[in-house]
Design a protein around this motif. Structure first.
Motif: not given
Lengths: 308, 261
Positions: A222-230
């Protein structure tokens, strides 16, 4: 080989720090690991006044994760400065102090007090707290409130400001942009995820606070995806946080777009994790003949295959 | 406090669900105070991440031993481990008991179930040989009685089902003894929280000192996470203190039992 990265005006000797709340005030781990080998020490959240915290039980182990509702217990900014700053000041690596409050004024007051400290590395704003003056909405899940908090802290300090974002939003992008526009020098992504566990025998919640935040390896994707998006939406650096246990986990965040990473829950069961991650990153760069860790940031290779 | 990889010397079932684990831990063993604990990472637990805390039962020059009961997935996994396998230990951790000297009060030890395991080292290092009150549900839950007797201590047993010793709770024979003589005596207790609260009330009633070792739910074990907090009275109210750092042994008079543990 270069492992150093920049977060605002702060230069870290390597991109590995610890997540606020998982490392006490640094001193607790000083006998177990050499703090001076870290990129930075990030300490537990500080408010203007002392905070007693939540009733027990405060944590509960779940599959590949940890639920917590500590309630931000802390000594308050004055006792923090008196009790812990003399120790932290002597470290060769910067200290990042996480701050929180229940009103904008409280955030500003802590920011001011901390800005008086000579040699402090950075301030990390925890926005996952309810706004007691408003309707109790967490600052971090309301775009206007988020902007207001960050702008107010920005006006109160020239120190590097990091905004730690909540994952509890439908898209992280507007929040990342709002923090950047309000003057944040960097983002920490992510805080723990709202969660709950119940004991079926007693039908009681596992936590004294009823609900809490989920952390540990189970939240990593979940965190990896949020970092990727941001990372694709803002220009400021991101500190990736969420379930990192080894260098491979840290690399996922860096490749997704994080400039640095923070070790959280793993500190509780393997205090050497952060130093092992630094070592592992060094080895990875060597094995892949990469000169500079900065060349890896956001280097994810996406080859979209056409669907039929 | 150090982190050390410790090798299992033996890990045997004592009786029923109770096991005795002996570890080669030369960096930890010489520094253990009675009432302190070690925090163990059990590799085979995999997706159960946290370390498990265990009171140190006894120490040798380079070894420590632990008495544990198989109660959950952590201890089930630990019971399956064999000699020569390695475990990661953090220790010694916490604030232990005050060791009775020749000049201090006469020690009365109170143990509930495997609370006995946390009191043996205290009995061993105490200059005075006192009385141990051992309570448990049934006969098979009374641990290492012979070892306390071998140290020269008097052991008085109570079981809830009456299968061994006096029938009832351990606080009964303790009360009888305090009624006989309370002056110049001090209590040292380890066991379930309700028992510790009852022991504290007895100490207050009879005006004797008491140190209690609290079996709080633990997470990091080194004072960072603030999971294991205990409400402790202060000059201007009360505050949460850490069982892993300021405890697990607390002065019973300072605990605010009514705040809930």
């Amino acid at each position: 080989m270069n492992l150093s990265v920049k977060i605002g005006r702060l230069t870290l000797q390597n991109p590995v720090t610890v997540a606020s709340g998982t490392f006490g005030y640094g001193a607790e781990y000083a006998r177990l690991i050499d703090l001076n080998q870290l990129g930075a020490v990030t300490v537990k959240g500080i408010r203007v006044c002392p905070v007693r915290g939540n009733p027990t039980p405060r944590t509960f182990e779940v599959t590949s994760g940890l639920l917590n509702a500590i309630g931000l217990q802390g000594p308050g900014v004055d006792a923090f400065i008196k009790k812990y700053w003399p120790f932290l000041r002597e470290l060769k690596v910067p200290t990042i102090v996480n701050i929180w409050g229940t009103t904008v004024d409280e955030y500003v007051e802590v920011t001011r007090r901390l800005s008086e400290l000579e040699g402090l590395g950075a301030i990390e704003i925890n926005v996952s707290c309810p706004n007691v003056n408003g309707d109790g909405t967490a600052f971090g899940t309301d775009l206007n409130l988020l902007g207001e908090i960050v702008s107010a802290c920005r006006r109160a300090t020239s120190l590097t400001l990091i905004t730690k974002l909540s994952p509890n939003v439908s898209s992280i992008v507007p929040y990342a942009k709002a923090a950047e526009q309000a003057g944040s020098d960097a983002l920490s992504i992510m805080n723990s995820y709202p969660a709950m566990a119940i004991d079926p025998e007693t039908r009681r919640p596992r936590l004294g606070n009823v609900t809490g935040g989920l952390s540990g390896p189970c939240i990593k994707p979940i965190a990896v995806k949020l970092v990727f998006d941001a990372a694709r939406a803002v220009r400021i650096p991101i500190i990736g946080i969420g379930g990192i246990q080894d260098a491979s986990d840290a690399l996922e965040f860096i490749i997704a777009g994080a400039t640095a990473v923070a070790i959280g829950t793993a500190n509780f069961y393997e205090p050497q994790t952060a130093l092992r991650v630094v070592e592992g990153l060094r080895e990875y760069l060597k094995n892949h003949q990469i000169e500079d860790i900065n060349d890896l940031i956001g280097s994810v290779r996406i080859e979209r295959k056409s669907s039929c | 406090m150090v982190e050390q990889t410790a090798t299992i010397i033996s890990n045997r079932c004592e009786t029923g669900l109770y096991f005795r684990l002996v570890l080669h831990a030369p960096a930890i063993a010489p520094n253990v105070q009675p009432g302190q604990f070690v925090h163990i990472r059990i590799p085979s637990l995999k997706d159960a991440l946290l370390r498990r805390p265990f009171s140190v039962f006894d120490t040798g020059q380079e070894t420590i031993s632990i008495l544990y009961k198989v109660v959950g997935k952590g201890t089930v996994a630990l019971a399956r481990m064999r000699e020569n396998e390695d475990l990661s230990l953090l220790g010694p951790l916490g604030h232990g008991f005050t060791i009775p000297t020749a000049n201090s009060e006469f020690p009365l030890l109170v143990a509930g179930g495997y609370g006995m395991a946390a009191l043996y080292l205290l009995a061993k290092q105490s200059t005075q040989k006192g009385i141990v009150f051992a309570g448990a549900r049934e006969r098979n839950d009374i641990l290492c009685e012979a070892e306390f007797r071998a140290l020269g201590w008097d052991v008085r047993v109570a079981t809830e089902d009456g299968s061994y010793g006096e029938r009832g709770l351990v606080t009964q024979p303790l009360r009888t003894e305090l009624e006989r003589q309370a002056e110049g005596r001090k209590l040292f207790a380890c066991g379930p929280t309700p028992m510790l609260e009852a022991v504290s009330k007895l100490a207050e009633e009879f005006g004797v000192g008491a140190e209690v070792s609290l079996d709080q739910h633990l997470c990091c074990g080194v004072g960072a996470c603030l999971t294991c907090v205990v409400p402790v009275k202060t000059s201007d109210g009360w505050e949460y203190q850490r069982a892993c750092t300021e405890g697990p042994v607390f002065d019973a008079r300072k605990i605010l039992w009514e705040a809930g543990l």
